[in-house]
Motif scaffolding. Structure first.
Motif, mmCIF file in Angstrom:
data_model
loop_
_atom_site.group_PDB
_atom_site.id
_atom_site.type_symbol
_atom_site.label_atom_id
_atom_site.label_comp_id
_atom_site.label_asym_id
_atom_site.label_seq_id
_atom_site.Cartn_x
_atom_site.Cartn_y
_atom_site.Cartn_z
ATOM 1 N N SER A 1 -47.950 -175.208 78.022
ATOM 2 C CA SER A 1 -46.967 -175.167 76.926
ATOM 3 C C SER A 1 -45.594 -174.782 77.471
ATOM 4 C CB SER A 1 -47.363 -174.144 75.873
ATOM 5 O OG SER A 1 -48.698 -174.366 75.486
ATOM 6 N N PHE A 2 -44.562 -175.207 76.781
ATOM 7 C CA PHE A 2 -43.202 -174.905 77.211
ATOM 8 C C PHE A 2 -42.358 -174.530 75.989
ATOM 9 C CE2 PHE A 2 -38.847 -176.283 78.396
ATOM 10 C CZ PHE A 2 -38.666 -175.406 79.458
ATOM 11 N N PHE A 3 -41.659 -173.403 76.094
ATOM 12 C CA PHE A 3 -40.866 -172.882 74.979
ATOM 13 C C PHE A 3 -39.402 -172.793 75.386
ATOM 14 C CE2 PHE A 3 -45.102 -171.094 74.952
ATOM 15 C CZ PHE A 3 -45.536 -171.325 73.663
ATOM 16 N N ALA A 4 -38.483 -173.219 74.511
ATOM 17 C CA ALA A 4 -37.055 -173.150 74.822
ATOM 18 C C ALA A 4 -36.270 -173.051 73.517
ATOM 19 C CB ALA A 4 -36.629 -174.394 75.599
ATOM 20 N N THR A 214 -46.204 -174.669 85.076
ATOM 21 C CA THR A 214 -46.449 -176.103 84.942
ATOM 22 C C THR A 214 -45.301 -176.818 85.670
ATOM 23 O OG1 THR A 214 -45.068 -176.454 83.001
ATOM 24 C CG2 THR A 214 -47.339 -175.720 82.602
ATOM 25 N N VAL A 216 -43.035 -178.375 84.390
ATOM 26 C CA VAL A 216 -41.804 -178.182 83.607
ATOM 27 C C VAL A 216 -41.183 -176.829 83.925
ATOM 28 C CG1 VAL A 216 -40.802 -178.114 81.303
ATOM 29 C CG2 VAL A 216 -42.673 -179.683 81.790
ATOM 30 N N PRO B 5 -37.054 -179.361 72.419
ATOM 31 C CA PRO B 5 -37.944 -178.901 71.350
ATOM 32 C C PRO B 5 -38.244 -177.417 71.573
ATOM 33 C CG PRO B 5 -38.900 -180.789 72.537
ATOM 34 C CD PRO B 5 -37.736 -180.298 73.335
ATOM 35 N N PRO B 6 -38.321 -176.605 70.517
ATOM 36 C CA PRO B 6 -38.615 -175.186 70.730
ATOM 37 C C PRO B 6 -40.009 -174.935 71.298
ATOM 38 C CG PRO B 6 -38.430 -175.708 68.371
ATOM 39 C CD PRO B 6 -37.989 -176.915 69.127
ATOM 40 N N PHE B 7 -40.931 -175.874 71.119
ATOM 41 C CA PHE B 7 -42.326 -175.665 71.533
ATOM 42 C C PHE B 7 -42.880 -177.030 71.953
ATOM 43 C CE2 PHE B 7 -46.557 -173.557 69.859
ATOM 44 C CZ PHE B 7 -47.150 -173.785 71.079
ATOM 45 N N SER B 8 -43.339 -177.128 73.196
ATOM 46 C CA SER B 8 -43.899 -178.393 73.675
ATOM 47 C C SER B 8 -45.306 -178.169 74.205
ATOM 48 C CB SER B 8 -43.039 -178.960 74.806
ATOM 49 O OG SER B 8 -41.704 -179.072 74.397
ATOM 50 N N ARG B 17 -55.166 -178.743 71.552
ATOM 51 C CA ARG B 17 -54.492 -177.462 71.319
ATOM 52 C C ARG B 17 -53.592 -177.528 70.088
ATOM 53 N NH1 ARG B 17 -51.287 -175.902 76.062
ATOM 54 N NH2 ARG B 17 -51.531 -178.008 76.887
ATOM 55 N N LEU B 255 -39.779 -184.370 81.433
ATOM 56 C CA LEU B 255 -38.563 -183.833 82.048
ATOM 57 C C LEU B 255 -37.418 -184.841 81.958
ATOM 58 C CD1 LEU B 255 -40.220 -182.175 85.162
ATOM 59 C CD2 LEU B 255 -38.896 -180.963 83.413
#
Lengths: 360, 360
Positions: A1-4, A214, A216, B5-8, B17, B255
């Motif tokens: 997962s990736f958060f931004a 990950t 990312v 996106p805030p959550f990927s 998931r 990316l």
């Protein structure tokens, strides 16, 4: 997962561009959360004045809560929340370091949330009430360097009554817009820039080596390491200050923050946090500077014993730090450790625990 | 500025998931936007079935709008919006390629928005009514490769009545959660993987060379180029399919998408779009494969005439593509152009316009 954060304003003049964004967001009544009351430095207070001018020009009223402690408390959150209700605000801005942002995040999670009304109910991972969407946007303006709270999903609040540290982790408290203006960094003393730069280098290295990384998070961490390794010396030592180098350090800190926000941190933070909890007058960023080369050496030894993939990470890390190209993990580890130690020494940060002590 | 996106959710098993995330979001009544009606492929329809099972397990009712055209239309948006009101939904999921996501983005921007009720009112940059916050969360699940709409702030909708293409650009329509599951890529034919991979390589190269690039977009673009250059051959040609290579291609596409979402695109897309508009039966991704080496050569020649900084970019680009280390921009340009041309040939994509024509 990736958060931004969904929207980040970065670089020189970011603070000025925030005015437009606030105006587009339609904010008319804004709670401004800051630590101004506790600041001795007039420069810091000046940033708040400039921010309020941006809000004024955007047609937004500012209601200033300036009482956040150096370590954010549950009492700060309760008082700021009361103020939000009292003035019926439609937006929140935090300006400062981690504590101001953390209070703002907790206030935002509780404000007009019918199911939860105290920080304690939010503690844990994704414990905000199911289905609840933040009622108002949150703009987070960094005025302290390296305090990545403006762009993370974490808030750390102290409960002074029960002497507990409460941690909220929830992607819904990521600020709507983060703002990191390089021009604010120009006003910082050199030793603060040095410490924040090495702290961010530790963020990026630990996120890159983390089990939760990950590709990312790697992309962000490796580029952070590249920027911080190339530009920190010039950012700290040049006279007059090197604006381009500071800009690159600002971007490097952002990338390091985004990377650990998803991949987590490691041993040097664990050790620094433990020491800081025991010896209250130690500076976390100075401890990180002392610990980082040793922790990287330890990770390097571990990874060589473990497997090829883990050892391979140090080859990429070495390349990002500008070491000569190598395919040998052992020489990569050696170069990484030496590069970090040299950087810490060149920017005149302490290299031993006794030096940290001596400075207190 | 940087938008994400805030959550990927990324990688193998991301779709599974998603169930948890939907459940935490408290979604009880979800509008599912898809192109299923127009799909001949049973595999694609199967993804929708799996998604609905995830929703069911999360305790969420699904109301399926399956009529999105291959190019999303204003009529699609109006019909889906009507359905959202009719079933009083509290969340939106889009599953598919760009068109499904674009319809969902427009529906989300209009749903329970008291000031705007047609796509035409949203056209432009940040034209959603000031102060309006999306009323419901949007989960975007990619089932087509390389269609980065699941993670961007762009929606492109065709108005068939006025024969116009409407473009909405607004950070508030970035999906709340994007989901790119590598396991769905395993089911794609090899030529689709090849075309999507080269399309993403074009995204990343053009974003990196764009005037609007920043070190944050560079971090994403360079790592995308590294992953796509290293793993696309194995992802396309290995038998049985190489899951690790596909995983890396999936991350590379993410990316590349995040990078052009902020830094914009360049000439090969401009040319491909112009040709596609004129010759309706050409495939955009095949045109990109033909154009990319020539466009990079053109950029390279331009940058050498311009200034050192621009030429320097090709040194970094060459390194990311695995070329031998060089400090000469001229030899970097040469290696970049040759590497891309060789990759296009190795994954058996067309190399001339006549080949593209011949395939129609």
């Amino acid at each position: 997962s990736f958060f931004a954060p969904p929207f980040s304003l970065l670089g020189q003049g970011a603070l000025q561009r925030l005015g437009n964004v606030v105006s587009e967001s339609g904010a008319k009544r804004c709670l401004v959360v800051s630590q101004t009351k506790h600041l001795r430095d007039e420069d810091e207070k000046d940033v708040l004045k400039r921010l309020c001018k941006e809000l004024f020009d955007a047609g937004t009223d500012a209601f200033i809560f300036s009482d956040v402690e150096l370590n954010a408390t549950t009492e700060n959150v309760a008082a700021a929340l009361l103020m939000a209700y009292e003035y019926d605000v439609d937006s929140i801005i935090s300006a400062g370091g981690g504590s101001a942002h953390d209070v703002a995040k907790a206030v935002r999670a509780l404000y007009r949330n019918p199911e939860q009304d105290a920080v304690q109910e939010l503690v844990g991972v994704d414990e905000i009430a199911a289905g609840w969407i933040p009622a108002v946007p949150h703009f987070a303006v960094s005025t302290c360097m390296g305090a990545c709270s403006a762009l993370t999903r974490l808030a750390v609040i102290t409960d002074p009554l029960h002497q507990e540290t409460l941690e909220i982790v929830d992607w819904r408290i990521t600020p709507s817009v983060s703002c990191d203006d390089t021009l604010l960094m120009l006003e910082q003393p050199r030793e603060i820039i040095a410490a924040a730069g090495v702290e961010s280098l530790a963020h990026a290295c630990e996120a890159f080596l983390s089990n939760a990384s990950t590709p990312v998070t790697d992309a962000n961490a490796l580029h952070a390491i590249r920027l911080l390794s190339s530009y920190l010396r010039a950012a700290v030592t040049s006279t007059p200050k090197d604006t381009k180098a500071l800009d690159m350090i600002n971007y490097g800190m952002f990338l390091a923050g985004v990377s650990f926000n998803s991949a987590g941190l490691g041993l040097s933070h664990a050790i620094a946090n433990a020491l800081c909890a025991k010896y209250i007058n130690l500076l976390s960023s100075e401890l990180l500077a002392v610990m980082l080369p040793h922790v990287l050496e330890f990770y390097g030894e571990q990874s060589e014993e473990m497997n090829d993939d883990a050892a391979e990470l140090f080859v990429d890390l070495a390349e990002a730090m500008g070491c000569p190209k190598t395919s040998s993990p052992a020489s990569a580890v050696k170069c990484v450790v030496q590069s970090v130690a040299r950087l810490v020494s060149d920017v005149e940060l302490p290299q031993t625990l006794s030096e940290v002590n001596a400075r207190q």
